[in-house]
Write an enzyme that holds these catalytic residues in place. Structure first.
Site, PDB file in Angstrom:
ATOM      1  N   LYS A  77       1.954   7.846   9.655  1.00  0.00           N
ATOM      2  CA  LYS A  77       0.708   7.580   8.940  1.00  0.00           C
ATOM      3  C   LYS A  77       1.064   7.008   7.574  1.00  0.00           C
ATOM      4  O   LYS A  77       1.466   7.714   6.670  1.00  0.00           O
ATOM      5  CB  LYS A  77      -0.103   8.875   8.785  1.00  0.00           C
ATOM      6  CG  LYS A  77      -1.631   8.672   8.666  1.00  0.00           C
ATOM      7  CD  LYS A  77      -2.088   7.919   7.411  1.00  0.00           C
ATOM      8  CE  LYS A  77      -2.042   8.794   6.187  1.00  0.00           C
ATOM      9  NZ  LYS A  77      -2.610   8.064   4.977  1.00  0.00           N
TER      10      LYS A  77
ATOM     11  N   GLU B  18       3.824  13.293 -14.317  1.00  0.00           N
ATOM     12  CA  GLU B  18       4.300  12.085 -13.654  1.00  0.00           C
ATOM     13  C   GLU B  18       3.231  11.000 -13.773  1.00  0.00           C
ATOM     14  O   GLU B  18       2.113  11.164 -13.281  1.00  0.00           O
ATOM     15  CB  GLU B  18       4.609  12.350 -12.184  1.00  0.00           C
ATOM     16  CG  GLU B  18       5.203  11.137 -11.496  1.00  0.00           C
ATOM     17  CD  GLU B  18       5.517  11.362 -10.029  1.00  0.00           C
ATOM     18  OE1 GLU B  18       6.516  10.799  -9.542  1.00  0.00           O
ATOM     19  OE2 GLU B  18       4.764  12.111  -9.369  1.00  0.00           O
TER      20      GLU B  18
ATOM     21  N   TRP C  41       2.929   4.339  -0.627  1.00  0.00           N
ATOM     22  CA  TRP C  41       2.796   2.892  -0.701  1.00  0.00           C
ATOM     23  C   TRP C  41       3.857   2.215  -1.554  1.00  0.00           C
ATOM     24  O   TRP C  41       4.004   1.001  -1.515  1.00  0.00           O
ATOM     25  CB  TRP C  41       1.426   2.516  -1.270  1.00  0.00           C
ATOM     26  CG  TRP C  41       1.007   3.332  -2.468  1.00  0.00           C
ATOM     27  CD1 TRP C  41       0.179   4.414  -2.460  1.00  0.00           C
ATOM     28  CD2 TRP C  41       1.412   3.154  -3.829  1.00  0.00           C
ATOM     29  NE1 TRP C  41       0.033   4.921  -3.736  1.00  0.00           N
ATOM     30  CE2 TRP C  41       0.774   4.163  -4.596  1.00  0.00           C
ATOM     31  CE3 TRP C  41       2.230   2.223  -4.490  1.00  0.00           C
ATOM     32  CZ2 TRP C  41       0.959   4.286  -5.976  1.00  0.00           C
ATOM     33  CZ3 TRP C  41       2.417   2.348  -5.849  1.00  0.00           C
ATOM     34  CH2 TRP C  41       1.782   3.367  -6.591  1.00  0.00           C
TER      35      TRP C  41
ATOM     36  N   TYR D 221      -1.798  23.097   5.483  1.00  0.00           N
ATOM     37  CA  TYR D 221      -2.127  22.658   6.839  1.00  0.00           C
ATOM     38  C   TYR D 221      -1.204  23.327   7.859  1.00  0.00           C
ATOM     39  O   TYR D 221      -1.642  23.725   8.949  1.00  0.00           O
ATOM     40  CB  TYR D 221      -1.985  21.132   6.964  1.00  0.00           C
ATOM     41  CG  TYR D 221      -2.903  20.320   6.093  1.00  0.00           C
ATOM     42  CD1 TYR D 221      -4.126  20.821   5.645  1.00  0.00           C
ATOM     43  CD2 TYR D 221      -2.562  19.017   5.713  1.00  0.00           C
ATOM     44  CE1 TYR D 221      -4.966  20.053   4.850  1.00  0.00           C
ATOM     45  CE2 TYR D 221      -3.394  18.245   4.929  1.00  0.00           C
ATOM     46  CZ  TYR D 221      -4.594  18.773   4.487  1.00  0.00           C
ATOM     47  OH  TYR D 221      -5.421  18.014   3.700  1.00  0.00           O
TER      48      TYR D 221
ATOM     49  N   CYS E 200       9.289   7.543  -7.747  1.00  0.00           N
ATOM     50  CA  CYS E 200       9.375   8.988  -7.973  1.00  0.00           C
ATOM     51  C   CYS E 200      10.613   9.347  -8.784  1.00  0.00           C
ATOM     52  O   CYS E 200      10.631  10.369  -9.485  1.00  0.00           O
ATOM     53  CB  CYS E 200       9.356   9.743  -6.650  1.00  0.00           C
ATOM     54  SG  CYS E 200      10.595   9.179  -5.468  1.00  0.00           S
TER      55      CYS E 200
ATOM     56  N   GLU F  17       9.243  15.391   0.052  1.00  0.00           N
ATOM     57  CA  GLU F  17       9.879  14.671  -1.062  1.00  0.00           C
ATOM     58  C   GLU F  17       8.756  14.282  -1.997  1.00  0.00           C
ATOM     59  O   GLU F  17       7.936  13.419  -1.685  1.00  0.00           O
ATOM     60  CB  GLU F  17      10.653  13.449  -0.552  1.00  0.00           C
ATOM     61  CG  GLU F  17      11.598  12.857  -1.580  1.00  0.00           C
ATOM     62  CD  GLU F  17      10.978  11.760  -2.412  1.00  0.00           C
ATOM     63  OE1 GLU F  17      10.569  12.063  -3.565  1.00  0.00           O
ATOM     64  OE2 GLU F  17      10.870  10.635  -1.928  1.00  0.00           O
TER      65      GLU F  17
ATOM     66  N   SER G 266       2.832  12.838  -3.620  1.00  0.00           N
ATOM     67  CA  SER G 266       2.606  13.669  -4.797  1.00  0.00           C
ATOM     68  C   SER G 266       2.787  15.147  -4.485  1.00  0.00           C
ATOM     69  O   SER G 266       2.631  15.592  -3.343  1.00  0.00           O
ATOM     70  CB  SER G 266       1.197  13.435  -5.346  1.00  0.00           C
ATOM     71  OG  SER G 266       0.233  14.018  -4.492  1.00  0.00           O
TER      72      SER G 266
END
Length: 496
Positions: free
Chosen positions: A190, A400, A166, A254, A301, A266, A244
């Site tokens: 997504k 972080e 976001w 997955y 980030c 990333e 994250s």
């Protein structure tokens, strides 16, 4: 637009039609009827109710992307034709720049000036750059024996699942989508549930620009449901994720549990920004350090969240950063004069406040900030925060935070600075301030980071790759190297 008042901008925002449905196979798709609220961190108000994808909606989007790849025209178009389609997307993004900037501002709290000048500029330039690059790529034909011909061709990898965060909802979506489309892939995008609206607008724009049905699909929903469904889907060939490190681990699982799809990550960062006494301009170094950690509310980030300063100049630099932090204008992101807007939401604000509390408990000195502000607005605002006397073992120096929180650490020599800089699980970016060319080269080589800025921070363009080392991920966004994620190398050996 930036000359308007916040009230005038809010009036324009209220007049906009906000998308609320998935965009699948070239049309808006309501899905199964489940929705979630898109809440603005500006004031805590609900912007609209957005379709909430379950596995069925993800299946629908992936099936559309698979048809478009297996039997549709997109992968079979001449690269120049794909490039022209990307250029049309760039043109429509430019045409809708005001509407998109307002949407980004409202959905994630970014100041309107940054949304318009930086976020939209980056998205537009990304589609334009890959559109221009699409027909400039070449295959290979290595020298072989006279009785054989060898060809090495790059072919589109297939259906790409792109899951993006976001903090830069359009920029980071563009970094995935544009090179994937240029390579001839089809995409299921997504976005974060915190910033679904601008991504849905991008899906509509792509269809309007002439992309065939199924080439770019957008499904909205949360990570544990929609994101997981994309990551585990057996018809997704490549997964590109920004977010994250913890979620990046999930996507690797997955892939292992499904079809061993390639996963490009990333991830997080805890970037060091090293200032040496021979920096060419200490005032500029301090100003850049402050700008870097407070830009985009620290939700970066690559944010230079660890300021490593030589002990001989530590007081001077820290005082200058504190002064700039206290002068920073925090406020309504719809106000063109605002320099730092709202954090993305109440949950994230609470997590950042937890880190601040831990810093105080562990003995770091809070120099400024550290408290919630503008609470009466209903928005998620935080004061710019600076800690010094931070020790390398403290949470402030290791975790972080993803907020406007700076940790100042000191060192006495270059070797110590490099050791401190590398004492992290992350390796995304770093900064170095020095006038010595040899020092610049030696320290840059010693830093375990995907990007090192020397005498600047957060600079560059689309010609250079972006990505991390260690637990900051793998693969690269931006530049021609990004296409490596979305193509497969094929060898053809012909006996003559």
């Amino acid at each position: 637009m930036l000359s308007l008042t916040p009230d005038e901008l809010l009036r324009r925002a209220k007049e906009m039609e906000l998308p609320a449905q998935h965009h699948i196979n070239g049309v808006d798709e309501p899905g199964g009827g489940s929705t979630f609220p898109a809440v603005s961190p500006r004031d805590g108000q609900i912007l609209t109710e957005v379709a909430d994808a379950r596995a069925a909606e993800v299946d629908l989007a992936v099936a559309a992307a698979r048809r478009a790849f297996d039997s549709g025209p997109w992968p079979r178009l001449a690269p120049a034709d794909r490039g022209r389609a990307l250029l049309r997307i760039a043109g429509l993004l430019e045409e809708r720049r005001e509407q998109l900037a307002l949407t980004v501002c409202l959905e994630m709290g970014k100041p309107i000036k940054d949304a318009y000048d930086i976020e939209l500029r980056a998205a537009i330039n990304t589609f334009r750059w890959y559109g221009q690059l699409a027909d400039k790529l070449t295959d290979e034909s290595p020298h072989t024996a006279p009785d054989a011909l060898a060809l090495i061709t790059r072919e589109p990898a297939g259906v790409v699942g792109a899951v993006v965060p976001w903090n830069f909802p359009l920029t980071l979506a563009s970094w995935k989508v544009a090179p994937a489309l240029a390579a001839g892939c089809t995409v299921v995008l997504k976005p974060s549930e915190c910033s679904p609206l601008s991504a849905l607008m991008l899906g509509r724009i792509a269809t309007e620009a002439g992309l065939p049905p199924g080439v770019l699909n957008v499904v909205t929903g949360d990570g544990p449901t929609a994101g997981r469904a994309v990551g585990r889907h057996p018809d997704v060939d490549v997964l590109a994720f920004t977010g994250s490190t913890a979620v990046g681990r999930q996507f690797l699982r997955y892939a292992a549990d499904s079809n061993l799809k390639r996963v490009w990550l990333e991830l997080g960062g805890k970037s060091p920004n090293i200032i040496l006494p021979d920096a060419p301009d200490l005032d500029r170094a301090a100003a850049t350090a402050a700008w870097g950690i407070f830009f985009n509310q620290g939700e970066m980030c690559t944010a230079p969240s660890r300021l490593l300063v030589h002990s001989s100049i530590a007081e001077q630099i820290t005082d200058a950063v504190v002064e700039r932090a206290e002068a920073l204008r925090v406020g309504d992101p719809l106000d063109p004069g605002t320099e730092m807007g709202a954090l993305v939401g109440e949950g994230h604000l609470g997590r950042v406040m937890d880190h601040i509390g831990a810093g105080v408990v562990e003995g770091a000195r809070l120099r400024t900030g550290g408290a919630r502000t503008l609470a009466a607005t209903g928005g998620s605002y935080l004061e710019p925060t600076v800690f010094d006397l931070v020790q390398p073992t403290m949470r402030l120096a290791r975790n972080e935070i993803f907020g406007p929180v700076l940790s100042v650490l000191t060192f006495d020599d270059i070797d110590e600075a490099v050791a401190l800089a590398n004492a992290t699980d992350y390796g995304l970016a770093a900064g170095l301030w020095t006038s010595d060319l040899t020092t610049a080269h030696r320290v840059s080589r010693a830093l375990r980071a995907g990007t090192v800025w020397v005498n600047c921070y957060e600079e560059g363009d689309l010609t250079v790759p972006f990505g991390g080392m260690k637990q900051s991920g793998n693969g690269r966004d931006k530049s021609a190297h990004a296409l490596e994620k979305y193509t497969e190398l094929k060898t053809t050996w012909i006996r003559l």
